[in-house]
Design a protein around this motif. Structure first.
Motif, mmCIF file in Angstrom:
data_model
loop_
_atom_site.group_PDB
_atom_site.id
_atom_site.type_symbol
_atom_site.label_atom_id
_atom_site.label_comp_id
_atom_site.label_asym_id
_atom_site.label_seq_id
_atom_site.Cartn_x
_atom_site.Cartn_y
_atom_site.Cartn_z
ATOM 1 N N GLY A 177 39.291 43.257 46.204
ATOM 2 C CA GLY A 177 40.559 42.563 45.996
ATOM 3 C C GLY A 177 40.409 41.420 45.007
ATOM 4 O O GLY A 177 41.291 41.198 44.156
ATOM 5 N N GLN B 240 46.660 36.399 49.767
ATOM 6 C CA GLN B 240 45.808 36.431 48.594
ATOM 7 C C GLN B 240 44.607 37.326 48.873
ATOM 8 O O GLN B 240 44.271 37.612 50.034
ATOM 9 C CB GLN B 240 45.325 35.025 48.232
ATOM 10 C CG GLN B 240 46.426 34.066 47.797
ATOM 11 C CD GLN B 240 47.003 34.400 46.426
ATOM 12 O OE1 GLN B 240 46.434 35.188 45.673
ATOM 13 N NE2 GLN B 240 48.141 33.823 46.105
ATOM 14 N N ALA B 241 43.935 37.757 47.807
ATOM 15 C CA ALA B 241 42.711 38.532 47.969
ATOM 16 C C ALA B 241 41.717 37.711 48.787
ATOM 17 O O ALA B 241 41.509 36.531 48.532
ATOM 18 C CB ALA B 241 42.119 38.868 46.603
ATOM 19 N N ASN C 80 42.650 44.760 48.707
ATOM 20 C CA ASN C 80 43.423 44.977 47.482
ATOM 21 C C ASN C 80 44.055 43.668 47.028
ATOM 22 O O ASN C 80 44.158 42.711 47.789
ATOM 23 C CB ASN C 80 44.497 46.050 47.678
ATOM 24 C CG ASN C 80 45.520 45.682 48.735
ATOM 25 O OD1 ASN C 80 45.245 45.776 49.935
ATOM 26 N ND2 ASN C 80 46.690 45.231 48.314
ATOM 27 N N SER C 81 44.488 43.658 45.798
ATOM 28 C CA SER C 81 45.160 42.493 45.224
ATOM 29 C C SER C 81 46.556 42.348 45.816
ATOM 30 O O SER C 81 47.182 43.342 46.186
ATOM 31 C CB SER C 81 45.253 42.656 43.713
ATOM 32 O OG SER C 81 46.216 41.779 43.164
ATOM 33 N N GLU D 261 40.110 43.071 41.504
ATOM 34 C CA GLU D 261 41.371 43.704 41.112
ATOM 35 C C GLU D 261 42.374 42.642 40.669
ATOM 36 O O GLU D 261 43.077 42.804 39.663
ATOM 37 C CB GLU D 261 41.924 44.504 42.293
ATOM 38 C CG GLU D 261 43.170 45.302 41.974
ATOM 39 C CD GLU D 261 43.646 46.095 43.178
ATOM 40 O OE1 GLU D 261 44.674 45.707 43.767
ATOM 41 O OE2 GLU D 261 42.987 47.088 43.531
ATOM 42 N N TYR D 262 42.416 41.546 41.416
ATOM 43 C CA TYR D 262 43.328 40.448 41.074
ATOM 44 C C TYR D 262 42.889 39.762 39.778
ATOM 45 O O TYR D 262 43.713 39.407 38.932
ATOM 46 C CB TYR D 262 43.368 39.446 42.222
ATOM 47 C CG TYR D 262 44.516 38.460 42.155
ATOM 48 C CD1 TYR D 262 45.695 38.752 41.471
ATOM 49 C CD2 TYR D 262 44.424 37.216 42.779
ATOM 50 C CE1 TYR D 262 46.742 37.859 41.421
ATOM 51 C CE2 TYR D 262 45.474 36.306 42.735
ATOM 52 C CZ TYR D 262 46.631 36.633 42.051
ATOM 53 O OH TYR D 262 47.671 35.729 42.004
ATOM 54 N N LYS D 263 41.571 39.601 39.608
ATOM 55 C CA LYS D 263 41.079 38.976 38.382
ATOM 56 C C LYS D 263 41.461 39.815 37.164
ATOM 57 O O LYS D 263 41.848 39.264 36.119
ATOM 58 C CB LYS D 263 39.557 38.806 38.439
ATOM 59 C CG LYS D 263 39.001 38.124 37.193
ATOM 60 C CD LYS D 263 37.494 37.933 37.250
ATOM 61 C CE LYS D 263 37.009 37.241 35.983
ATOM 62 N NZ LYS D 263 35.539 37.024 35.958
ATOM 63 N N GLN E 9 44.065 41.748 36.857
ATOM 64 C CA GLN E 9 45.496 41.555 36.616
ATOM 65 C C GLN E 9 45.754 40.227 35.908
ATOM 66 O O GLN E 9 46.534 40.156 34.954
ATOM 67 C CB GLN E 9 46.251 41.606 37.944
ATOM 68 C CG GLN E 9 46.253 42.989 38.581
ATOM 69 C CD GLN E 9 46.811 42.970 39.990
ATOM 70 O OE1 GLN E 9 47.005 41.925 40.571
ATOM 71 N NE2 GLN E 9 47.019 44.148 40.553
#
Length: 475
Positions: free
Chosen positions: A336, A106-107, A256-257, A339-341, A343
């Motif tokens: 990260g 995970q990030a 990164n994600s 970026e994940y948020k 997505q």
């Protein structure tokens, strides 16, 4: 010769010799080194990725490992921050790694890279120690029959058999380690020049504490520096094995994600100009070689580290609000996060139930804020609900330090932090910066809640215990 080497040679050792001092007591060696006879054939298997010296150590463990060691190819290296002429800003790079390991991450999770000493450092050590003829000969170790320590064991990070001095110096020992007083006394015994022996003995003595503090702790003289300064010092490989620390893996946050990157991991690292770290120097060099010859990518040995609370999961995104505080390259894991948020936000665009996110960034100059353009975009896209920037070396900056900006927004900050679902994440230098930030937050809580400093400190400890205040710090 580098600028750092030249400055070392300018040190006048006569200024660091005392008339009276008590030498450090030497320890007796416990092992002997045996080279294989030329008639004995030692055949190493041919491999695309030959084993790292530490991989040959069967009982050796790797810190915080949750996966086995594996090789990852370097896909790309990108310069995020260029070094400046006044040396106030460090070079910063983004390295992209390609791997086939199936470990989920995970990030906010971290990897560790197992480094190698540079060819230049290894060759320098071999020449200065007089190991030229035996550097690539196979050797093994066994306890001395005369040893007084019957329980003595070879360090776990040294291969017991079928190794070479070159391999040990490349893969296993930290040639840039800060020498202990015990080791300095050992090095003194290896000097054929009396003046150099006296110099090293003074550094290792109780009476020479101020010399040790000045040259070793403040100027940062390491083992290789000592060899350059004291040219008659010829320690044996066994002396190094019993006194130099292991070349430890270096941890890096994943920047990164985990989604949409197809076995791709990105990390961010900075490089000091005069005293670069072993791992960062290696990564910069391998990245440059890959960029020059993209069809022949270089690789690194790495593993995934154990997870902790410093991570951004779908659960965290949907059930909490976040205050992110990143200083310098400490911003990397939060890239990260965001970026994940984004997505998750796009996947749940109709619901839009993700928690609010504030980001505090601390850097020296505007150009040293990594991914600044992307952060500004996140702010306009409501991925970031609030964006705060502090620039310590910009004269015209409204705020120079994150601590000042937190205090300037104390009402909003404390209200947001006290929210039941808010989690505060800090990624910064643990030696000073993170402590200063914690002090500022404690001060804000005591002021707004009308409690004592001790009560504020206990409140932060309670937040840490229950995962509301989470740190990822380095020293």
């Amino acid at each position: 010769m580098s600028q750092a080497d030249e400055s070392i040679l300018k040190i006048n050792i006569e200024n660091y010799i005392l008339e009276k001092y008590t030498p450090f007591k030497l320890r007796q060696p416990n092992f002997e080194l045996i080279y294989y006879d030329e008639k004995e054939k030692v055949v190493e298997p041919i491999s695309e990725h030959p084993l790292h010296g530490q991989q040959k150590c069967k009982q050796l463990t790797f810190p915080f490992a949750r996966s086995g060691l594996f090789t990852a190819d370097i896909r790309n290296i990108k310069t995020l921050v260029k070094k400046c002429e006044d040396q106030t800003v460090k070079e910063v790079f983004e390295l992209t790694l390609n791997h086939n390991n199936k470990v989920d991450y995970q990030a906010g999770d971290t990897i560790a890279i197992v480094p190698k000493n540079s060819k230049l450092d290894v060759m320098q050590a071999i020449i200065l120690m007089g190991l030229d003829e035996n550097a690539n000969k196979y050797c093994k170790f066994r306890p001395l029959s005369t040893t007084q320590n019957s329980k003595a064991k070879l360090p776990l990070h040294i291969p017991e058999d079928k190794t070479t001095p070159h391999e040990i110096l490349t893969d296993c020992l930290n040639l840039r380690a800060v020498p202990t007083k015990q080791f300095l006394s050992v090095l003194a015994s290896c000097c054929s020049f009396a003046e150099e022996a006296n110099f090293l003995n003074c550094l290792s003595s109780k009476e020479g504490n101020h010399f040790y503090n000045e040259l070793i702790l403040e100027k940062g003289l390491n083992f290789l520096d000592i060899l350059l300064l004291c040219t008659s010092c010829k320690p044996t490989l066994l002396m190094l094995i019993e006194n130099l620390p292991r070349l430890f893996p270096r941890a890096y946050s994943i920047s990164n994600s985990p989604n949409g990157h197809d076995n791709e991991i990105k990390i961010v690292f900075s490089v000091l100009q005069h005293t670069p770290g072993v791992a960062t120097s290696m990564l910069k060099r391998l990245g440059a070689e890959t960029r020059e010859f993209p069809n022949e990518p270089k690789s690194v040995l790495m593993y995934f580290r154990n997870t902790n609370r410093f991570r951004y999961t779908p659960e965290v995104a949907h059930t909490s609000q976040q205050i992110l505080i990143g200083i310098g390259t400490g911003l990397a894991p939060f890239i990260g996060f965001l970026e994940y948020k984004k997505q998750l936000y796009l996947e749940n665009e109709n619901e839009k139930k993700l928690g609010k996110t504030w980001l505090f960034v601390g850097a020296k100059r505007m150009e040293s804020v990594i991914y600044r353009k992307k952060l500004k975009e996140y702010a306009t896209e409501n991925i970031l609900d609030r964006y705060f920037e502090s620039l310590s070396r910009e004269k015209d900056a409204q705020y120079h330090y994150v601590q000042d900006q937190i205090k300037a927004n104390v009402d909003e900050f404390v209200k947001f932090l006290l929210h039941r679902d808010t989690i505060l994440y800090i990624c910064a230098d643990g030696a000073h910066i993170s402590k200063s930030i914690k002090g500022a937050i404690t001060e804000c809580l005591t002021e707004k809640l009308g409690i004592s400093k001790d009560e504020g400190t206990e409140l932060i400890k309670d937040y840490e215990k229950h995962g509301k205040y989470v740190e990822d710090i380095w020293t």
